[in-house]
Design an enzyme around this catalytic site. Structure first.
Site, PDB file in Angstrom:
ATOM      1  N   GLY A  34       0.835  -1.200   0.000  1.00 65.55           N
ATOM      2  CA  GLY A  34       0.000   0.000   0.000  1.00 65.55           C
ATOM      3  C   GLY A  34       0.865   1.243   0.000  1.00 65.55           C
ATOM      4  CB  ALA A  57      -0.387   4.790   6.123  1.00 63.10           C
ATOM      5  N   GLY A  58       1.407   4.251   3.663  1.00 60.70           N
ATOM      6  CA  GLY A  58       2.417   3.385   3.048  1.00 60.70           C
ATOM      7  C   GLY A  58       3.515   4.162   2.336  1.00 60.70           C
ATOM      8  CG  HIS A 107     -19.051  12.352   6.302  1.00 67.79           C
ATOM      9  ND1 HIS A 107     -19.828  13.455   6.058  1.00 67.79           N
ATOM     10  CD2 HIS A 107     -17.812  12.824   6.577  1.00 67.79           C
ATOM     11  CE1 HIS A 107     -19.078  14.546   6.186  1.00 67.79           C
ATOM     12  NE2 HIS A 107     -17.858  14.190   6.496  1.00 67.79           N
ATOM     13  CB  SER A 130     -16.153  19.366   2.679  1.00 69.49           C
ATOM     14  OG  SER A 130     -15.496  19.781   3.846  1.00 69.49           O
ATOM     15  NE  ARG A 187     -16.663  13.819   9.880  1.00 70.65           N
ATOM     16  CZ  ARG A 187     -15.529  13.621   9.237  1.00 70.65           C
ATOM     17  NH1 ARG A 187     -15.000  12.411   9.190  1.00 70.65           N
ATOM     18  NH2 ARG A 187     -14.922  14.610   8.616  1.00 70.65           N
ATOM     19  NE  ARG A 245     -11.342   9.301  10.068  1.00 71.19           N
ATOM     20  CZ  ARG A 245     -11.550  10.396   9.322  1.00 71.19           C
ATOM     21  NH1 ARG A 245     -11.051  11.559   9.667  1.00 71.19           N
ATOM     22  NH2 ARG A 245     -12.274  10.303   8.218  1.00 71.19           N
TER      23      ARG A 245
HETATM   24  C1  LIG Z   1     -14.086  11.303   0.316  1.00 71.48           C
HETATM   25  C2  LIG Z   1     -13.183  11.226   1.504  1.00 71.48           C
HETATM   26  C3  LIG Z   1     -12.706  12.386   2.100  1.00 71.48           C
HETATM   27  C4  LIG Z   1     -11.869  12.324   3.208  1.00 71.48           C
HETATM   28  N1  LIG Z   1     -11.430  13.479   3.761  1.00 71.48           N
HETATM   29  C5  LIG Z   1     -10.603  13.443   4.830  1.00 71.48           C
HETATM   30  C6  LIG Z   1     -10.104  14.644   5.409  1.00 71.48           C
HETATM   31  O1  LIG Z   1     -10.422  15.743   4.959  1.00 71.48           O
HETATM   32  N2  LIG Z   1      -9.267  14.550   6.458  1.00 71.48           N
HETATM   33  C7  LIG Z   1      -8.879  13.344   6.967  1.00 71.48           C
HETATM   34  O2  LIG Z   1      -8.091  13.319   7.911  1.00 71.48           O
HETATM   35  N3  LIG Z   1      -9.330  12.186   6.431  1.00 71.48           N
HETATM   36  C8  LIG Z   1     -10.180  12.208   5.378  1.00 71.48           C
HETATM   37  N4  LIG Z   1     -10.640  11.021   4.843  1.00 71.48           N
HETATM   38  C9  LIG Z   1     -10.105   9.731   5.316  1.00 71.48           C
HETATM   39  C10 LIG Z   1      -8.697   9.490   4.754  1.00 71.48           C
HETATM   40  O3  LIG Z   1      -8.643   9.961   3.438  1.00 71.48           O
HETATM   41  C11 LIG Z   1      -8.280   8.036   4.740  1.00 71.48           C
HETATM   42  O4  LIG Z   1      -8.582   7.429   5.939  1.00 71.48           O
HETATM   43  C12 LIG Z   1      -6.777   7.885   4.534  1.00 71.48           C
HETATM   44  O5  LIG Z   1      -6.379   8.609   3.407  1.00 71.48           O
HETATM   45  C13 LIG Z   1      -6.342   6.442   4.415  1.00 71.48           C
HETATM   46  O6  LIG Z   1      -4.971   6.394   4.074  1.00 71.48           O
HETATM   47  P1  LIG Z   1      -4.179   5.019   4.022  1.00 71.48           P
HETATM   48  O7  LIG Z   1      -2.796   5.353   3.607  1.00 71.48           O
HETATM   49  O8  LIG Z   1      -4.358   4.305   5.290  1.00 71.48           O
HETATM   50  O9  LIG Z   1      -4.910   4.144   2.920  1.00 71.48           O
HETATM   51  P2  LIG Z   1      -5.244   4.412   1.351  1.00 71.48           P
HETATM   52  O10 LIG Z   1      -4.983   5.791   0.924  1.00 71.48           O
HETATM   53  O11 LIG Z   1      -6.596   3.844   1.136  1.00 71.48           O
HETATM   54  O12 LIG Z   1      -4.186   3.531   0.596  1.00 71.48           O
HETATM   55  C14 LIG Z   1      -4.275   2.148   0.515  1.00 71.48           C
HETATM   56  C15 LIG Z   1      -3.143   1.648  -0.344  1.00 71.48           C
HETATM   57  O13 LIG Z   1      -3.087   0.248  -0.254  1.00 71.48           O
HETATM   58  C16 LIG Z   1      -3.032  -0.328  -1.528  1.00 71.48           C
HETATM   59  N5  LIG Z   1      -3.615  -1.657  -1.397  1.00 71.48           N
HETATM   60  C17 LIG Z   1      -4.759  -2.034  -0.777  1.00 71.48           C
HETATM   61  N6  LIG Z   1      -4.896  -3.369  -0.809  1.00 71.48           N
HETATM   62  C18 LIG Z   1      -3.832  -3.853  -1.453  1.00 71.48           C
HETATM   63  C19 LIG Z   1      -3.412  -5.153  -1.809  1.00 71.48           C
HETATM   64  N7  LIG Z   1      -4.103  -6.248  -1.478  1.00 71.48           N
HETATM   65  N8  LIG Z   1      -2.256  -5.286  -2.505  1.00 71.48           N
HETATM   66  C20 LIG Z   1      -1.520  -4.185  -2.844  1.00 71.48           C
HETATM   67  N9  LIG Z   1      -1.865  -2.942  -2.520  1.00 71.48           N
HETATM   68  C21 LIG Z   1      -3.011  -2.779  -1.836  1.00 71.48           C
HETATM   69  C22 LIG Z   1      -3.728   0.645  -2.429  1.00 71.48           C
HETATM   70  O14 LIG Z   1      -3.306   0.483  -3.753  1.00 71.48           O
HETATM   71  C23 LIG Z   1      -3.269   1.973  -1.825  1.00 71.48           C
HETATM   72  O15 LIG Z   1      -1.990   2.283  -2.316  1.00 71.48           O
HETATM   73  C24 LIG Z   1     -11.492  11.071   3.735  1.00 71.48           C
HETATM   74  C25 LIG Z   1     -11.968   9.911   3.153  1.00 71.48           C
HETATM   75  C26 LIG Z   1     -12.837   9.973   2.072  1.00 71.48           C
HETATM   76  C27 LIG Z   1     -13.414   8.720   1.535  1.00 71.48           C
END
Ligand SMILES: Cc1cc2nc3c(=O)[nH]c(=O)nc-3n(C[C@H](O)[C@H](O)[C@H](O)COP(=O)(O)OP(=O)(O)OC[C@H]3O[C@@H](n4cnc5c(N)ncnc54)[C@H](O)[C@@H]3O)c2cc1C
Ligand code: SF4
Ligand code: FES
Lengths: 664, 249
Positions: free
Chosen positions: A40, A44-45, A266, A284, A337, A463
């Site tokens: 990922g 985070a990743g 939400h 938003s 929320r 959250r």
């Molecule tokens: C519309 C929307 C608006 C938001 N707005 C906000 C905000 O304003 N502020 C805030 O703090 N949070 C917000 N959030 C929440 C926040 O965006 C997410 O919780 C956060 O970005 C998650 O980040 P992540 O790195 O954990 O995962 P992700 O960004 O989901 O990344 C997951 C990664 O894992 C990879 N992956 C998954 N499964 C596999 C697999 N089996 N094999 C290989 N790769 C895989 C994907 O390709 C991707 O690279 C929002 C969420 C949404 C839906």
């Protein structure tokens, strides 16, 4: 099983500092010999892979996307929190910590949350240095705004695209490490299974999505940063590809899934409009600063609106129910929320909803337009009794503040939100639950770590806005680069892990069998249709409100659906080619099992807290009733197809007093 | 509404592709991709191969979706990605031609899915500021003028979709590259490396085989984020400076 959270001793505010001062280090020459797999490359990743590359580890990073820049993190709009106190409004590490614990309805771990608040300020510094164009004031300094559930201004933002700009920052840091050769990037590769050798996570089986080939990748440890599982509901605000597969495969190898039932719904999303719909769009949270939420008081009016015989404008002021202002006079439209979402559901369940489906409420900017218009006319010395002028001036202010959101709304709904109030309804948005991790972000499986939305660690049962981006980047930039040393420092004598051991061969074979079973299944129904049905069951019985009967029924229905899926799904194409339908089928298969676990968890938790609302546990005036005596624990589930086993990590609150959240 | 779709079908990168016709019944409230979902569902029920296309966020921000609709990348609505385009922009009875991005540097993987890996490699060649985690000074240590920050932001809004390349008669990637160069080079943090960044990103762009820019302007017109070609002019100036060894700001 002993769930040791490995929280360091000492005072809350000293734990992380002491930890860093005393943790075992890995010398640079040893780092060069240690391999780390990161699955990922969202916030985070990507931040974790880049930072560990900088430190000298050999990193292999995987994403199913065609580029790290496309991860779901890109879609975050609103902002990212940090306890910088740039506004001098009394913010502090402690206050951010406290708000997060309270917002999470006292179901998260104090030590982890405090660390999150401590490193939050460093995140902003790092992102600015990378060139993230945060909003600025005229003096050239960083600007802030406020979000729901807090009383300070600590949210940093980049127009309506905070997620994109932060992800591009992390992606650029990652790209730099790719160019130096410290990170090897595998795009369009999906992790299909975790490989364990002698009880430790030592690698993965990945599928090259372009060719369908299975690959064996080994390393000294594996880090999952694979995002949330909101798409178990089919309709959510998550990107279409978001899924639970990587985390679920880890669960099948012994990792524990924590608090799976904690889902965030939400309150302000564009409502469902038809069966063809593939996802829901978030509007938003910032809109609730100026928008007033209401439904018609009289059911006849609601029906007339649903049938298109009336519009919102035909409803007289006295016939409108501004139900949030009525029920929660202290916080009004800015309640958290979970509270706002439930109130919308109640209004619609009572028959007062306004879209043709009956499932929508109004978000109305007319008062704000009046208010801003009058104030603009006053400050410009114009005629304050000229209604047309006031409206025009007011609309200009609203456009400046929310123009892009209004435009997006109009593109999707075809309605002009300056003229008619927006129609909104709650939608699945985020999953607080995830893989159980200790203070080191290590799961109960040695050598397996989890970061970002895919772990459970910081948000409890609800959250707060703008805290997910903070957590993802905290985990990736500032936590895992240190804590991974606690494991890897013991591995410096372990030679390169072979990828042709019997464990790898067996895992590859099992993966191939699993893929072939689906690829060859020649039923009659599409994967999408199963996913949609699963989503309906989850939404109906494990959605915004839950009860024991419904959950029991839901579990049965999910099981039946799973059987039907394996008997009658049709997956076109072959396993050894680029085959998006097959990818979906594999993910839906895992959602079916995970969905069942969510239901079980919701059934176990006989209390209402945060996003988890059990109809049996409410106060007299219909509010959520928490039960601290019996449920102040993290539920951590061990999978078993017949009888998943619950382990409990008791939560200890040494610094915060448990209180009932009140927004009245 | 009843539509005739002519969709580019190509089994894999080596196969020869061709347009195939389909009839589909859509509602005006659907997005273009939801209309494609309906068609795919229809194909799957008939046990035919569904049409492959890239997509993920469906909110106009991830840059995945990439369809050339009636000859224009992302279709007829300006400032809009394919996923944000809605069927109310079309009329009952319309025939719509749907093709992948056309560029020799973006080879077709299958049907409408193309390989845009060249963009990643351009970023890897210098689209970053070299700062390790933990080295950063306080976020407010360098004030940045609001307008300057806003200009840099306009460039940073690029979603890496590749419509600019698909729109350009020369298949140039100048708008994409210039947007990144302009985003970073304008900011004080990015200035330190600007000469090297500009030179190596342009070199990588050429190495990938993208065409030359002859100021047609089609990229700007089709860019869903309305990135201005002024960024190209800025990059050109900096590129010239980088060749002659100057360190211009
Ligand atoms: C519309 C929307 C608006 C938001 N707005 C906000 C905000 O304003 N502020 C805030 O703090 N949070 C917000 N959030 C929440 C926040 O965006 C997410 O919780 C956060 O970005 C998650 O980040 P992540 O790195 O954990 O995962 P992700 O960004 O989901 O990344 C997951 C990664 O894992 C990879 N992956 C998954 N499964 C596999 C697999 N089996 N094999 C290989 N790769 C895989 C994907 O390709 C991707 O690279 C929002 C969420 C949404 C839906
Ligand atoms: S410049 Fe515009 S068209 Fe080109 S990749 Fe960026 S967003 Fe897409
Ligand atoms: S699907 Fe993300 S931009 Fe279109």
């Amino acid at each position: 099983m002993n769930l040791d959270s490995k929280i360091p001793a000492g005072a809350l505010g000293d734990k992380w500092t002491d930890y860093k001062a005393t943790m075992p280090l890995v010398a640079p020459n040893n780092k060069r010999r240690l391999d780390v797999i990161v699955i990922g490359t969202g916030l985070a990743g990507a931040s974790a892979a880049a930072t560990m590359g900088e430190l000298g580890y050999n990193v292999k990073a995987f994403t199913f996307h065609d580029s790290p820049r496309r991860a779901h993190s890109i879609a975050a709009q609103g902002g990212i929190n940090a306890a910088k106190n740039y506004q001098n409004d009394g913010d502090s590490v402690y206050r951010l910590f406290y708000d997060t614990i309270k917002g999470g309805d006292y179901r998260s771990r104090e030590a982890n949350v405090h660390r999150l608040a401590e490193v939050s300020a460093d995140i902003i510094d790092q992102c600015v240095a990378q060139g993230v164009p945060f909003a600025r004031e005229y003096g050239g300094l960083l600007e802030n705004r406020s979000f729901g559930g807090v009383q300070v201004s600590r949210t940093f933002y980049a127009r309506g695209q905070t997620g994109q700009q932060l992800l591009i920052g992390a992606y650029s840091a990652l790209s730099r490490q790719i160019s130096t050769g410290k990170v090897t990037m595998y795009n369009r590769h999906e992790m299909m299974d975790l490989v364990m050798v002698d009880g430790k996570a030592r690698g993965i089986i990945a599928r090259n999505l372009l060719t369908g080939e299975l690959e064996r990748h080994s390393a000294h440890c594996v880090v999952l940063a694979t995002g949330g599982y909101g798409n178990v509901f089919y309709l959510s605000t998550n990107a279409m590809g978001s899924n639970v597969t990587a985390a679920w495969r880890a669960v099948k190898k012994g990792a524990l899934m924590a608090n799976p039932c904690f889902t965030q719904i939400h309150p302000t999303c564009i409502p469902v409009s038809g069966d063809y719909q593939s996802k829901l769009t978030l509007m938003s949270e910032s809109l609730r600063n100026d928008g007033r939420v209401w439904v018609p008081k009289k059911k006849e009016d609601a029906v007339a609106i649903r049938e298109g015989k009336k519009t919102a404008l035909d409803i007289a002021e006295g016939d409108r129910d501004y139900y949030l202002e009525r029920r929660y006079p202290a916080f009004g439209n800015l309640v958290p929320r979970d509270v706002a979402s439930r109130a919308a559901k109640v209004a619609c369940d009572q028959g007062n909803g306004v879209a043709p489906t009956g499932l929508a409420v109004f978000l109305d900017f007319a008062s704000a337009i009046q208010r801003y218009g009058k104030s603009a006319a006053h400050s410009q010395g114009l005629d304050e009794s000229d209604q047309a002028l006031i409206k025009k001036l007011g609309e200009q202010v609203v456009e400046e503040k929310y123009g892009n959101l209004f435009e997006m709304y109009e593109k999707i709904s075809g309605e002009n939100p300056y003229k008619f109030p927006m129609k909104i309804y709650p939608a699945v948005h985020y999953t607080m639950g995830g893989l159980w991790v200790d203070y080191n972000l290590q799961t109960n499986v040695e050598g397996l770590f989890a970061l970002g939305e895919c772990n459970f660690s910081d948000h409890g049962a609800n959250r707060l806005g703008a805290s997910a981006l903070m957590q993802g980047l905290a985990d990736g930039y500032f936590v895992i680069p240190y804590t991974i040393g606690t494991f890897l420092s013991k591995e410096i004598r372990t030679p390169e892990i072979a990828n042709d051991s019997p464990e790898f061969i067996k895992a590859e074979k099992e993966t191939a069998d699993r893929i072939n079973r689906l690829a060859n299944s020649n039923g009659s129904q599409s994967v999408e249709s199963f996913h949609r049905r699963l989503g309906k069951i989850m939404w109906e019985y494990c959605g915004m409100s839950r009860n024991a009967d419904g959950l029991t029924k839901g579990r049965k229905m999910v099981r039946e659906l799973r059987d039907e899926f394996y008997k009658d799904v049709f997956v076109p194409g072959d396993a050894d080619e680029y085959n998006p339908e097959l990818e979906k089928a594999l993910r839906v298969a895992d959602f079916m099992e995970h969905g069942e676990l969510m239901i079980l968890d919701a059934l176990d938790r006989a209390e209402s807290c945060g996003g988890h609302f059990r109809e049996e546990y409410v106060t007299e005036d219909g509010e959520a009733k928490r039960n601290d005596a019996d449920f102040t624990y993290v539920s951590a589930w061990e999978w078993d197809d017949n009888d998943p086993k619950l382990h409990k990590e008791e939560l200890v609150f040494d610094n915060v007093e448990l209180k009932t959240r009140s927004y009245k | 509404m009843k539509l005739t779709l002519k969709v580019w079908r190509q089994k894999n990168s080596k196969a020869k592709g061709e347009l195939e016709s389909y009839q589909v019944e859509a509602s005006e409230h659907m997005s273009f991709l939801e209309m494609m979902d309906v068609l795919n569902e229809q194909l799957i029920v008939e046990k035919k191969s569904p049409i492959a296309f890239d997509h993920d966020c469906r909110e106009g921000i991830c840059g995945s979706c990439s369809m050339t609709i009636n000859g224009s990348p992302h279709g007829p609505q300006s400032g809009t990605t394919t996923c944000q385009l809605h069927m109310r922009k079309f009329k009952d009875g319309d025939t719509i031609v749907v093709e992948p991005w056309r560029s020799s540097v973006f080879p077709v993987i299958k049907d409408l899915t193309v390989d845009r890996g060249a963009f990643d490699r351009i970023i890897q060649s210098g689209g970053y500021i070299s700062v390790n985690t933990g080295q950063a000074p306080d976020g407010n240590a360098i004030p940045i003028e609001k307008d300057l920050a806003s200009n840099a932001f306009d460039a940073a809004a690029c979603i890496g979709c590749g419509a600019c390349v698909a729109a350009c008669p020369n298949g140039s990637a100048m708008l994409f590259t210039a947007a990144k160069v302009s985003h970073l080079n304008q900011l004080p943090q990015g200035k330190v490396e600007q000469t090297r960044r500009t030179a190596s990103m342009v070199a990588q762009m050429d190495k990938e085989g993208f065409g030359m820019c002859s100021n047609v302007g089609a990229c700007e017109a089709e860019c869903p984020k309305e990135i201005s070609i002024e960024h190209i002019a800025r990059m050109n100036r900096e590129y010239v400076a980088s060749i002659f060894g100057g360190r211009k700001s």
